[in-house]
Design a protein around this motif. Structure first.
Motif, PDB file in Angstrom:
ATOM      1  N   PHE A  17      32.778  23.435  12.316  1.00 55.70           N
ATOM      2  CA  PHE A  17      31.337  23.403  12.058  1.00 55.70           C
ATOM      3  C   PHE A  17      30.817  24.845  11.985  1.00 55.70           C
ATOM      4  CE2 PHE A  17      32.752  19.959  14.787  1.00 55.70           C
ATOM      5  CZ  PHE A  17      32.389  18.837  14.053  1.00 55.70           C
ATOM      6  N   ILE A  18      29.939  25.090  11.027  1.00 54.74           N
ATOM      7  CA  ILE A  18      29.433  26.457  10.831  1.00 54.74           C
ATOM      8  C   ILE A  18      27.909  26.473  10.913  1.00 54.74           C
ATOM      9  CG2 ILE A  18      29.206  28.353   9.184  1.00 54.74           C
ATOM     10  CD1 ILE A  18      31.968  27.753   8.181  1.00 54.74           C
ATOM     11  N   PHE A  19      27.420  27.372  11.746  1.00 51.01           N
ATOM     12  CA  PHE A  19      25.985  27.671  11.818  1.00 51.01           C
ATOM     13  C   PHE A  19      25.742  29.012  11.144  1.00 51.01           C
ATOM     14  CE2 PHE A  19      24.408  25.229  15.854  1.00 51.01           C
ATOM     15  CZ  PHE A  19      24.271  24.082  15.076  1.00 51.01           C
ATOM     16  N   ASP A  20      24.788  29.063  10.261  1.00 52.36           N
ATOM     17  CA  ASP A  20      24.353  30.343   9.699  1.00 52.36           C
ATOM     18  C   ASP A  20      22.889  30.524  10.086  1.00 52.36           C
ATOM     19  OD1 ASP A  20      25.386  32.509   7.704  1.00 52.36           O
ATOM     20  OD2 ASP A  20      23.310  32.119   7.154  1.00 52.36           O
ATOM     21  N   THR A  21      22.628  31.451  10.975  1.00 56.83           N
ATOM     22  CA  THR A  21      21.277  31.616  11.515  1.00 56.83           C
ATOM     23  C   THR A  21      20.399  32.421  10.565  1.00 56.83           C
ATOM     24  OG1 THR A  21      21.981  33.588  12.734  1.00 56.83           O
ATOM     25  CG2 THR A  21      22.086  31.480  13.897  1.00 56.83           C
ATOM     26  N   LYS A  22      19.165  31.996  10.431  1.00 53.65           N
ATOM     27  CA  LYS A  22      18.201  32.674   9.568  1.00 53.65           C
ATOM     28  C   LYS A  22      16.887  32.820  10.329  1.00 53.65           C
ATOM     29  CE  LYS A  22      20.939  32.579   5.933  1.00 53.65           C
ATOM     30  NZ  LYS A  22      21.565  33.816   5.387  1.00 53.65           N
ATOM     31  N   TRP A  23      16.518  34.043  10.637  1.00 56.30           N
ATOM     32  CA  TRP A  23      15.224  34.270  11.272  1.00 56.30           C
ATOM     33  C   TRP A  23      14.176  34.410  10.169  1.00 56.30           C
ATOM     34  CZ3 TRP A  23      13.330  33.563  15.954  1.00 56.30           C
ATOM     35  CH2 TRP A  23      12.048  34.067  16.225  1.00 56.30           C
ATOM     36  N   LYS A  24      13.744  33.265   9.688  1.00 53.86           N
ATOM     37  CA  LYS A  24      12.740  33.276   8.631  1.00 53.86           C
ATOM     38  C   LYS A  24      11.940  31.984   8.698  1.00 53.86           C
ATOM     39  CE  LYS A  24      15.677  33.608   5.159  1.00 53.86           C
ATOM     40  NZ  LYS A  24      16.292  33.580   3.811  1.00 53.86           N
ATOM     41  N   ASN A  25      10.794  32.007   8.066  1.00 52.97           N
ATOM     42  CA  ASN A  25       9.916  30.841   8.008  1.00 52.97           C
ATOM     43  C   ASN A  25       9.949  30.303   6.580  1.00 52.97           C
ATOM     44  OD1 ASN A  25       7.889  28.966   8.133  1.00 52.97           O
ATOM     45  ND2 ASN A  25       6.266  30.406   8.667  1.00 52.97           N
ATOM     46  N   LEU A  26      10.317  29.040   6.428  1.00 46.82           N
ATOM     47  CA  LEU A  26      10.365  28.447   5.085  1.00 46.82           C
ATOM     48  C   LEU A  26       8.981  28.156   4.529  1.00 46.82           C
ATOM     49  CD1 LEU A  26      13.374  25.955   5.293  1.00 46.82           C
ATOM     50  CD2 LEU A  26      13.310  28.281   4.412  1.00 46.82           C
ATOM     51  N   GLU A  27       7.941  28.386   5.371  1.00 50.25           N
ATOM     52  CA  GLU A  27       6.545  28.233   4.943  1.00 50.25           C
ATOM     53  C   GLU A  27       6.271  26.850   4.348  1.00 50.25           C
ATOM     54  OE1 GLU A  27       6.048  31.527   2.322  1.00 50.25           O
ATOM     55  OE2 GLU A  27       5.834  32.975   3.959  1.00 50.25           O
ATOM     56  N   GLY A  28       6.807  25.830   5.009  1.00 49.07           N
ATOM     57  CA  GLY A  28       6.534  24.455   4.587  1.00 49.07           C
ATOM     58  C   GLY A  28       7.403  23.924   3.478  1.00 49.07           C
ATOM     59  N   LYS A  29       8.235  24.762   2.865  1.00 43.05           N
ATOM     60  CA  LYS A  29       9.103  24.291   1.782  1.00 43.05           C
ATOM     61  C   LYS A  29      10.245  23.458   2.365  1.00 43.05           C
ATOM     62  CE  LYS A  29       9.955  28.386   0.200  1.00 43.05           C
ATOM     63  NZ  LYS A  29      10.432  29.525  -0.616  1.00 43.05           N
ATOM     64  N   PRO A  30      10.624  22.369   1.713  1.00 45.92           N
ATOM     65  CA  PRO A  30      11.688  21.507   2.234  1.00 45.92           C
ATOM     66  C   PRO A  30      13.084  21.990   1.847  1.00 45.92           C
ATOM     67  CG  PRO A  30      10.768  20.530   0.272  1.00 45.92           C
ATOM     68  CD  PRO A  30       9.982  21.797   0.518  1.00 45.92           C
TER      69      PRO A  30
END
Length: 412
Positions: free
Chosen positions: A325-338
């Protein structure tokens, strides 16, 4: 000197006239930015715009505290200040449950306060248990002949002082590189501290710590220091000294324009925090690794380098090595986009192929926990990319528990 503090969030703008931010403060940031730039902020008209770095930026009399931001958390400054401090502590090699960190009252510039308080506690402990001594070479005049006589300098300096000898000899005392570094950091702490509650302790420890030979301190100084069983208790205190000394930038032109940049890349901090948390809870049942390398592309032209890829967090089931299993972390806000960016989805598609992963997921911070997924239209059947939003909790313990439960559910 009057001390003032401004609290902002990452990616926020700070303009001249905002709060107590003056033209002089802006000039200091411009000077520090220089011609090559710094990664912490960018210069804009009559102000600065902060990047993804969080922590403390001290400009003489002004401390700018930069906090992480997840969606609209303007009203949660105290919570984010505490979470940031605890996240830094979780991912560092410092003792997580250090008494000073929990007892220190949270002030506007508490991030810097905690590091200073931790450093003072470390120094106090070292003094209490006794500073170690080492042999060092010393050269100079003595009233007794010991060691090696340096004949040339002896004749030059003692022609009319026959009672003196210029020698090079060994001295066994506490004036050596370890303490020289710690003493310099103690002097720096006195200079940068803005918490009056810590002033008395700083003065007491500075008086109790033996004065040391002044040396030039660079990154190379710390690279040469190797701790052993006897000096192991110095480890944490030395790390904080390194953090403070190497991130302090004195004003080489004089005056009071020094800058302390105690800042952390939130992308790196987020990745490390998620990894440390998962490793803590799953290490008995799974192998949890970070920054796992795979060869991605090999040039057929001699002299050209190959290209590697690195997965942030790879979790392998101890009882079945095919379950990856792979986690790729992203410190970002998708701003409501799905949906995430095309680049991120391509990245996860590659992870499926090259790591033979059972599942892959992009992991974001969010105000509310949620998970949704989508499948790739070509490739192996069943290849799916999950979007996991880890809800930020009010305490670090609750946050860790949420990461634990989400991960355990996801890898079932």
């Amino acid at each position: 000197m009057s001390k003032q503090t401004i609290t902002v969030f990452e990616h926020q703008k700070l303009l001249i006239g905002d709060d107590v931010f003056t033209t002089q403060h802006h000039k200091r940031l411009c000077d520090f930015y220089g011609t090559t730039g710094v990664p912490f902020y960018s210069l804009i008209h009559k102000g600065v715009k902060f990047n993804q770095y969080v922590g403390v930026l001290q400009l003489g009399d002004l401390t700018i505290e930069i906090l992480p931001k997840v969606e609209n958390n303007e009203q949660r400054k105290d919570i984010w200040r505490r979470l940031l401090i605890d996240m830094i502590w979780r991912v560092s090699s410092f003792k997580t449950h250090h008494p000073t960190a929990s007892k220190l009252s949270i002030k506007p510039n508490a991030i810097l306060d905690v590091y200073i308080a931790m450093y003072l506690q470390g120094i106090r402990q070292l003094i209490r248990q006794g500073l170690i001594k080492r042999y060092r070479s010393q050269e100079g005049n003595t009233v007794a002949l010991k060691g090696n006589l340096i004949f040339g300098k002896h004749i030059q300096q003692n022609l009319v002082h026959q009672e003196r000898f210029y020698t090079r000899h060994s001295v066994y005392d506490v004036d050596h590189e370890l303490h020289q570094v710690l003493y310099r950091a103690l002097l720096l702490v006195k200079r940068i501290n803005t918490n009056v509650e810590l002033d008395s302790e700083i003065n007491q420890l500075q008086f109790a710590f033996p004065e040391q030979t002044n040396i030039k301190i660079t990154k190379g100084t710390f690279d040469k220091i190797v701790l052993n069983r006897k000096t192991a208790p110095y480890g944490t205190t030395l790390e904080i000294a390194q953090l403070l000394l190497l991130n302090y930038h004195p004003d080489i032109r004089g005056g009071n324009n020094e800058v302390l940049a105690l800042l952390f890349d939130m992308n790196v901090l987020w990745e490390r925090f998620v990894f440390v948390t998962i490793h803590k809870y799953l290490k008995g049942t799974h192998k949890v690794r970070e920054q796992v390398k795979k060869e991605f592309w090999q040039s057929q032209t001699e002299g050209y380098r190959s290209v590697n890829i690195y997965a942030d967090i790879v979790i392998t089931d101890n009882s079945d090595s095919t379950k990856v299993f792979i986690f790729d972390t992203k410190w970002k806000n998708l701003e409501g986009k799905p949906y995430p960016s095309v680049e991120d989805l391509r990245q996860m598609y590659v992870y499926h192929q090259f790591y033979n992963a059972s599942r892959v997921a992009l992991v974001y911070p969010s105000q509310e926990a949620k998970d949704h997924k989508g499948h790739y239209l070509k490739g192996r059947e069943g290849d799916v990319c999950h979007l996991i939003h880890l809800g930020v909790k009010d305490t670090i313990k609750n946050f860790e528990e949420q990461i634990k439960s989400t991960t355990e559910e996801w890898i079932k």
